[in-house]
Design an enzyme around this catalytic site. Sequence first.
Site, short mmCIF file in Angstrom:
data_model
loop_
_atom_site.label_atom_id
_atom_site.label_comp_id
_atom_site.label_asym_id
_atom_site.label_seq_id
_atom_site.Cartn_x
_atom_site.Cartn_y
_atom_site.Cartn_z
N HIS A 161 45.50 42.70 83.83
CA HIS A 161 45.03 43.99 84.33
C HIS A 161 43.54 43.95 84.73
O HIS A 161 42.68 44.13 83.88
CB HIS A 161 45.24 45.08 83.28
CG HIS A 161 46.69 45.41 83.08
ND1 HIS A 161 47.32 46.38 83.82
CD2 HIS A 161 47.62 44.89 82.26
CE1 HIS A 161 48.59 46.44 83.47
NE2 HIS A 161 48.79 45.55 82.51
N SER B 81 38.60 74.30 85.48
CA SER B 81 38.62 75.64 86.08
C SER B 81 37.20 76.14 86.34
O SER B 81 36.97 76.86 87.31
CB SER B 81 39.41 76.63 85.21
OG SER B 81 38.81 76.80 83.95
N GLY C 258 37.15 75.67 80.23
CA GLY C 258 37.30 74.22 80.37
C GLY C 258 36.58 73.74 81.63
O GLY C 258 36.20 74.54 82.48
N SER D 296 39.29 79.25 81.57
CA SER D 296 39.53 78.98 80.16
C SER D 296 38.25 78.58 79.44
O SER D 296 38.23 78.45 78.23
CB SER D 296 40.53 77.83 80.05
OG SER D 296 39.94 76.66 80.62
N GLU E 108 41.98 46.17 86.20
CA GLU E 108 41.43 47.54 86.21
C GLU E 108 40.90 47.96 84.85
O GLU E 108 40.28 49.02 84.74
CB GLU E 108 42.48 48.53 86.72
CG GLU E 108 43.62 48.87 85.76
CD GLU E 108 44.77 47.86 85.78
OE1 GLU E 108 44.56 46.73 86.26
OE2 GLU E 108 45.86 48.20 85.27
N CYS F 288 50.45 43.14 87.38
CA CYS F 288 51.38 43.21 86.25
C CYS F 288 52.82 43.38 86.77
O CYS F 288 53.36 42.48 87.37
CB CYS F 288 50.95 44.33 85.31
SG CYS F 288 51.89 44.35 83.78
#
Length: 603
Positions: A182, A241, A238, A236, A184, A95
């Site tokens: 693209h 972590s 999440g 957290s 990808e 691109c």
Amino acid sequence: MSLAAPVSDTARITTAPDPQVTVLDAGGQYCHLITRKVRDLGVYAEIAPSETPAANLIGRKAIIISGGPSSVYESGSPTMDPAVFSLGIPVLGICYGHQLMAYLLGGQVDKGDRGEYGFAHLDVAEYGPLLAGTGARQQIWMSHRDVVGAVPPGFELLASTDTCGIAAMADDARKLYGVQFHPEVAHTVWGRNILTNFLFGIAGCQTDWNPKDRIPAIEARIRDVAAGRNIFFFVSGGVDSTVAYTLCLKALGAERVRGLYVDTGLMREGETEYVRELFASLGSSGFAVEDAQERFLGALEGVVEPEQKRGIIGQKFVDVQEGILQSGPFLDGRWILGQGTIYPDTIESGGTAKADLIKTHHNRVAGIQRLIEENRIIEPLSLFYKDEVREIGEELGIPAEFLHRHPFPGPGLAIRCLCSEAELPIQEISDGWIVPVHSVGVQGDSRSYRPVLLMSGRANWEANYLDATRLINSTTAYNRVVLMTAANDGPVPELYVTRSALTAERLDRLRAADAIVRRLCHESGFEGQVWQFPAILIPFGTARYPDSVVLRPVHSVDGMTAQSVGMPDALLLQMNQELLKVPGLCAVLYDLTHKPPGTIEWE
Ligand code: XMP
């Protein structure tokens, strides 16, 4: 070791091989997608600034120049060291990278005014090694304004589309290649083959990358950096972590790793217990919960303004964390701080300012600043992408159900519980009713608050989405369009915006609604079909039923853009029925707005 952009954590010296591929960054997100795809093919790749000197790239097997939103003619647009083309290393420009290659090697780039975005068909004139084995007429994904008007000396044309004459070009002798489309992205059907041709056929790369295999090296590195000290984390609940914490746990043993979790009182139903059980199941004995509910809710009492709410929550996190640091042993020399930073968050990889903000707002904590300055910090995942982190987590025995949970914002339910200082009437217009709550949206780069349009809907999803998109593009009077799917009270002209604050009662109401949405999504499997599904409480109803809930299921790849997703009728029906039984809920609304212009969250 790598000579290109060093990653902040010196971890890469031992936890990753020397990169065979460097992706030169000409435009943020595009660049990460390419790097992920290369790694997906089993070849370790890293990102470096587009202007990295050619001398720093010696030793690579291949170089890719990424796409990006700029034009080579804009001043300040990304450029690169032209000597990269003389290294004898194969280069693929994608691109913007294709245009930059043409521009720097003496071809011609024409300014486009309309551009071409979305699906296109590529007609191949010459396959060469790059397009070998792919289709003669193939579907590709385009996103560009400028085009290459003439190939540079030594290049030949490989393929075109109806509107882009030079969609692929090659100089086989120098192993330089450019594609306007693209490869990808998944919409380019032969994209994976084209990248495979370039990496393995042309550049001779070898597979050297499987994130799971790196676990022993990461653990060895953790032991090295810790050098006899202990590690503590603010966890957290999440994915990042938790995986980083578990790696440290395995590397150092439960005695030497602490996890501190702050319960803000803004959690979903059962969340704190869930996280406690998860950490127990991972063998952590050093997990502790700081109960800060009263401190957070007290500070938020009577606060209505969304940005003020966010500010207060951020500051409270800082206060609470500072308190923990000062009262514990963590600031003495025997402790270092662990963080769940992942590759796209690192500045070296072009991490976005927003990612920095989200991940590291606790860096404002004075104690943490000190640890950073003293280099007492470890980020075991700083070279990995989210999907790689999940693979590592799976290998470590973390339940897949946890690793694939939807993202949930740090400020918690507070930003999903809208408030209003005053009682306000709705206003009827030709397309529905304007509901004067303040919902955030993105226009350009800035966040702005606007009211919402409650549209008088039609019987089928497709028509509703078409109407919603048309309406939202025609005005700046509102930034979202919602539909009413069920109600306890009404009709609509009798509803209004109710005066409301962030109270424990309303948070409980939202928690109850959110738990219903999550349970039904899980049981029906709809959870796996969406990227995130916030339920939002808005102060819209009557004296008897003062609030309504908004359903906001979205598809997304990285949260930067998102599409609202329609729900199977049977599921919606059941959700409506159960939600209307929650005390105080007046109606169920459905958010039809894509992002942009409507953010995923409502505040
Ligand atoms: P928006 O609402 O900007 O959200 O479209 C994009 C993604 O970011 C999440 N989000 C946050 N995450 N702290 C977080 O940790 C925040 O303050 C925050 N605000 C938004 C949101 O849930 C979505 O996944």
